[in-house]
Design a protein around this motif. Structure first.
Motif, short mmCIF file in Angstrom:
data_model
loop_
_atom_site.label_atom_id
_atom_site.label_comp_id
_atom_site.label_asym_id
_atom_site.label_seq_id
_atom_site.Cartn_x
_atom_site.Cartn_y
_atom_site.Cartn_z
N ASP A 46 0.82 -1.22 0.00
CA ASP A 46 0.00 0.00 0.00
C ASP A 46 0.85 1.27 0.00
N VAL A 48 3.15 1.57 -2.44
CA VAL A 48 3.68 1.59 -3.80
C VAL A 48 2.66 2.18 -4.77
N LYS A 49 3.09 3.15 -5.55
CA LYS A 49 2.17 3.80 -6.50
C LYS A 49 2.46 3.35 -7.93
N ILE A 50 3.71 3.37 -8.32
CA ILE A 50 4.07 3.06 -9.71
C ILE A 50 5.08 1.92 -9.72
N PHE A 73 7.90 2.93 -7.08
CA PHE A 73 7.83 4.32 -6.65
C PHE A 73 6.67 4.51 -5.68
N PRO A 75 3.82 7.20 -3.90
CA PRO A 75 3.20 8.41 -4.43
C PRO A 75 4.12 9.61 -4.15
N VAL A 76 4.35 10.41 -5.15
CA VAL A 76 5.09 11.67 -4.97
C VAL A 76 4.11 12.75 -5.39
#
Ligand code: ZN
Lengths: 79, 239
Positions: A46, A48-50, A73, A75-76
């Motif tokens: 949870d 990890v975005k990409i 990646f 979330p940024v």
């Protein structure tokens, strides 16, 4: 088999031994997916975005082969 | 007019016509924070004919460590107003238009319709989802960037290509609470955005299309990742 895991930004804390210039080399038996690899590396899914596999966009369910390079990646969001 | 831009008119492939393209260009910068503090002055200085700013916030003391567009005496002043004043002083030959509002579903299309290119200097994923949808509907190119702590990312999105949602996926975790940010990291990534904007408007070089450029200031180093359009993308896909 060997795969490489590269964690970016705030995910780096889950792989403090990751070499600065390349991924963390992990030995994992197949069958292997991105989510299994991340779990073995102790990375909460949870966070990890990409996900990129061999520099291409991928999902958690993508199956991995020997030599694959996985990058994750968080979330940024800031501006 | 020519003297102001002499050093870019000296660039390879940069002609007086290139400069006229910029003078006719209309660019919208959404967000005038850390990224916008780099993007806005470079675009205005380069001679973009119309630069729009969407920002409803006021300057706060905690902004000044990275939002170098503002002065200490601007604290409490609407950012759109302080930015416009500063940018007009930088280049009085171009137009600055401030939109003192948040980008919302009710106003996004009307605002974006007046511009040729959009630069994403927002600070949250909800705003980017809205930007993505609106740019898809209006077929506007846009330049996405985001920064956090020591890290930043930037990519250029063109009509017909992959969209921001193709890259970010769905069901992804929500934004983390606002994190620390090293000021020059925002300046660095914003400078890449401004560079991409000037290249896109003038047809110079190759763009960061289908490529996510990532900066890690701790290494330090850049990495680049390619991505493709997702046919199942809920924003731009057929499914
Ligand atoms: Zn898409």
């Amino acid at each position: 088999m060997q795969v490489e895991l590269q964690l970016f930004a705030t995910l780096r804390k889950y792989a403090p031994d990751q070499p600065l210039d390349k991924g963390l080399v992990m030995n994992v038996e197949p069958p292997l997916t991105v989510s299994i690899l991340l779990e073995k590396a102790g990375v909460p899914l949870d966070k990890v975005k990409i996900i990129m596999v061999n520099n291409r966009h991928a999902g958690f369910d993508q199956e991995l082969a020997a030599g694959d390079r996985v990058a994750a990646f968080p979330p940024v969001a800031g501006g | 007019m020519t003297e102001r831009y002499a050093r870019q008119l000296n660039l390879p492939h940069w002609t007086p016509e290139t400069q006229q393209h910029l003078a006719a260009a209309r660019v919208l910068v959404v967000g005038a924070g850390g990224l916008g503090s780099a993007v806005l002055p470079y675009l205005v200085a380069a001679g973009i004919g119309l630069t729009g700013i969407v920002e409803d916030d006021r300057v706060d003391l905690t902004n000044l460590q990275r939002q170098v567009l503002y002065d200490t005496q601007d604290i409490g002043v609407p950012k759109a107003e302080a930015a416009s004043r500063r940018l007009a002083a930088l280049n009085p030959d171009v137009e600055i238009r401030s939109h003192r509002t948040r980008l919302e579903p009710g106003n996004a299309a009307a605002i974006l319709a007046g511009y040729d290119l959009v630069v994403d200097c927002t600070d949250n994923s909800a705003a980017r989802e809205l930007l993505n949808r609106t740019c898809l509907n209006l077929e506007k190119p846009w330049i996405h960037a985001a920064v956090s702590e020591y890290f930043g990312q930037v990519t250029t999105l063109l009509p017909g290509g992959p969209c921001w949602q193709c890259l970010s996926g769905t069901g992804a975790p929500a934004d983390p609470p606002p994190a620390g940010i090293l000021g020059p990291v925002a300046g660095l990534i914003g400078s890449v955005q401004a560079t991409e904007a000037l290249k896109q408007l003038t047809g110079t070089g190759r763009l960061l299309v289908e490529r996510l450029l990532v900066w890690d200031a701790l290494l330090p180093g850049w990495a680049e990742f390619s991505y493709r359009r997702n046919p199942d993308c809920w924003a731009c896909g057929r499914g």
